[in-house]
Write a protein that holds these residues in place. Structure first.
Motif, PDB file in Angstrom:
ATOM      1  N   GLN A   1       0.825  -1.108   0.048  1.00 41.68           N
ATOM      2  CA  GLN A   1       0.162  -0.035   0.017  1.00 41.68           C
ATOM      3  C   GLN A   1       0.759   1.327  -0.102  1.00 41.68           C
ATOM      4  OE1 GLN A   1      -0.198  -2.382   2.373  1.00 41.68           O
ATOM      5  NE2 GLN A   1      -2.092  -3.178   2.115  1.00 41.68           N
ATOM      6  N   ALA A   2       0.646   2.041  -0.882  1.00 39.14           N
ATOM      7  CA  ALA A   2       1.708   3.232  -1.256  1.00 39.14           C
ATOM      8  C   ALA A   2       1.305   4.192  -0.036  1.00 39.14           C
ATOM      9  CB  ALA A   2       1.218   3.911  -2.418  1.00 39.14           C
ATOM     10  N   ALA A   3       0.338   4.313   0.608  1.00 36.09           N
ATOM     11  CA  ALA A   3       0.163   5.217   1.683  1.00 36.09           C
ATOM     12  C   ALA A   3       0.815   5.059   3.033  1.00 36.09           C
ATOM     13  CB  ALA A   3      -1.470   5.460   1.848  1.00 36.09           C
ATOM     14  N   ILE A   4       0.852   3.735   3.407  1.00 39.09           N
ATOM     15  CA  ILE A   4       1.581   3.065   4.540  1.00 39.09           C
ATOM     16  C   ILE A   4       2.925   3.140   4.160  1.00 39.09           C
ATOM     17  CG2 ILE A   4       2.118   1.164   5.788  1.00 39.09           C
ATOM     18  CD1 ILE A   4      -0.935   0.298   5.499  1.00 39.09           C
ATOM     19  N   LYS A   5       3.498   2.742   3.035  1.00 38.37           N
ATOM     20  CA  LYS A   5       4.690   2.936   2.547  1.00 38.37           C
ATOM     21  C   LYS A   5       5.379   4.290   2.836  1.00 38.37           C
ATOM     22  CE  LYS A   5       6.225   0.723  -0.994  1.00 38.37           C
ATOM     23  NZ  LYS A   5       6.554   0.246  -2.416  1.00 38.37           N
ATOM     24  N   ALA A   6       4.766   5.219   2.187  1.00 38.44           N
ATOM     25  CA  ALA A   6       5.036   6.820   2.360  1.00 38.44           C
ATOM     26  C   ALA A   6       5.172   6.962   3.856  1.00 38.44           C
ATOM     27  CB  ALA A   6       4.193   7.473   1.465  1.00 38.44           C
ATOM     28  N   VAL A   7       4.233   6.767   4.642  1.00 45.33           N
ATOM     29  CA  VAL A   7       4.253   7.392   6.013  1.00 45.33           C
ATOM     30  C   VAL A   7       5.430   6.549   6.737  1.00 45.33           C
ATOM     31  CG1 VAL A   7       2.916   7.088   8.158  1.00 45.33           C
ATOM     32  CG2 VAL A   7       1.632   7.742   6.012  1.00 45.33           C
ATOM     33  N   LEU A   8       5.449   5.233   6.621  1.00 53.46           N
ATOM     34  CA  LEU A   8       6.518   4.591   7.535  1.00 53.46           C
ATOM     35  C   LEU A   8       7.959   5.242   6.906  1.00 53.46           C
ATOM     36  CD1 LEU A   8       5.372   0.759   7.744  1.00 53.46           C
ATOM     37  CD2 LEU A   8       5.438   2.662   9.578  1.00 53.46           C
ATOM     38  N   MET A   9       8.100   5.426   5.776  1.00 55.31           N
ATOM     39  CA  MET A   9       9.483   5.674   5.382  1.00 55.31           C
ATOM     40  C   MET A   9       9.669   7.188   5.622  1.00 55.31           C
ATOM     41  SD  MET A   9       9.501   3.723   1.412  1.00 55.31           S
ATOM     42  CE  MET A   9      11.382   4.079   0.981  1.00 55.31           C
ATOM     43  N   SER A  10       8.797   7.984   5.413  1.00 62.36           N
ATOM     44  CA  SER A  10       8.777   9.509   5.899  1.00 62.36           C
ATOM     45  C   SER A  10       9.253   9.677   7.360  1.00 62.36           C
ATOM     46  CB  SER A  10       7.342  10.000   5.648  1.00 62.36           C
ATOM     47  OG  SER A  10       7.165  10.128   4.231  1.00 62.36           O
ATOM     48  N   ILE A  11       8.493   8.817   8.268  1.00 59.55           N
ATOM     49  CA  ILE A  11       8.686   9.139   9.687  1.00 59.55           C
ATOM     50  C   ILE A  11      10.184   8.583   9.823  1.00 59.55           C
ATOM     51  CG2 ILE A  11       8.318   7.684  11.689  1.00 59.55           C
ATOM     52  CD1 ILE A  11       5.289   7.637  11.154  1.00 59.55           C
ATOM     53  N   GLY A  12      10.894   7.840   9.264  1.00 59.13           N
ATOM     54  CA  GLY A  12      12.255   7.117   9.396  1.00 59.13           C
ATOM     55  C   GLY A  12      12.887   8.311   8.841  1.00 59.13           C
ATOM     56  N   PHE A  13      12.715   9.000   7.895  1.00 55.84           N
ATOM     57  CA  PHE A  13      13.456  10.118   7.184  1.00 55.84           C
ATOM     58  C   PHE A  13      13.522  11.071   8.056  1.00 55.84           C
ATOM     59  CE2 PHE A  13      13.845  13.787   4.462  1.00 55.84           C
ATOM     60  CZ  PHE A  13      15.037  13.620   3.875  1.00 55.84           C
TER      61      PHE A  13
END
Length: 191
Positions: A91-103
């Motif tokens: 899921q693109a939204a979950i992917k974006a959120v998790l990776m963004s939090i890490g960044f």
């Protein structure tokens, strides 16, 4: 100095590569135009997280003192884990959120770690040696950043970006182990 060089290089190289990794992962789902927009939002939020971490540093430092030297590499390892885990979500939204939090976490702890190490150096080194200590600290960060940047650039010619991010997570864990050893040494010096 060595620990700072490794950790600073991990954060600096990680910041650049994670941003590239996020862009690469989101382009598959959103296309170039929407990815650029999402990346702009992520960068704004990451800058805000950096400002907030600088504001909150004094309060955090007052609570944990010398333990901060091993909390920050552990948090960095967790941030890389979020980025890697997020990349595997379909899921693109979950992917974006998790990776963004890490960044955002990676960016948030960069200044905190530098300030912590500089403060530690100024407390532990004689006044006559402080200026040269600061120069060596800066030099170790630049040597570490150059070395890891070169290594990861060469790796990217042959391997997938997820392996580079994984190696950065491993470097973060290595930094954590070194920081833990240094903390124990510092703690025994106070006894």
């Amino acid at each position: 100095m060595f620990s700072y060089g490794i950790f600073y290089a991990t954060i600096s190289t990680g910041q650049t590569n994670v941003k590239l990794f996020i862009q690469y992962q989101l382009e598959d789902s959103y296309g170039a135009g929407l990815t650029a927009t999402h990346l702009s939002y992520i960068l704004v939020v990451s800058r805000v997280s950096r400002i907030l971490s600088n504001i909150g540093f004094c309060k955090l430092y007052d609570k944990v003192k010398d333990k901060l030297g091993y909390y920050l590499p552990a948090i960095c390892g967790g941030a890389f884990f979020l980025v890697i885990t997020g990349s595997f979500f379909p899921q693109a939204a979950i992917k974006a959120v998790l990776m963004s939090i890490g960044f955002c976490v990676i960016l948030g702890i960069r200044d905190m770690f530098t300030t912590y190490i500089q403060d530690l150096l100024l407390k532990k080194v004689d006044v006559s040696e402080q200026q040269s200590g600061m120069y060596y600290l800066g030099l170790s960060g630049k040597i570490g950043k150059t070395s890891t940047g070169l290594l990861f650039s060469l790796m990217l010619l042959k391997v997938n970006l997820v392996y580079v991010i994984t190696l950065l997570a491993i470097l973060s864990i290595l930094s954590f182990a070194i920081a833990l050893k240094l903390y124990k040494t510092i703690s025994y010096d106070h006894i």
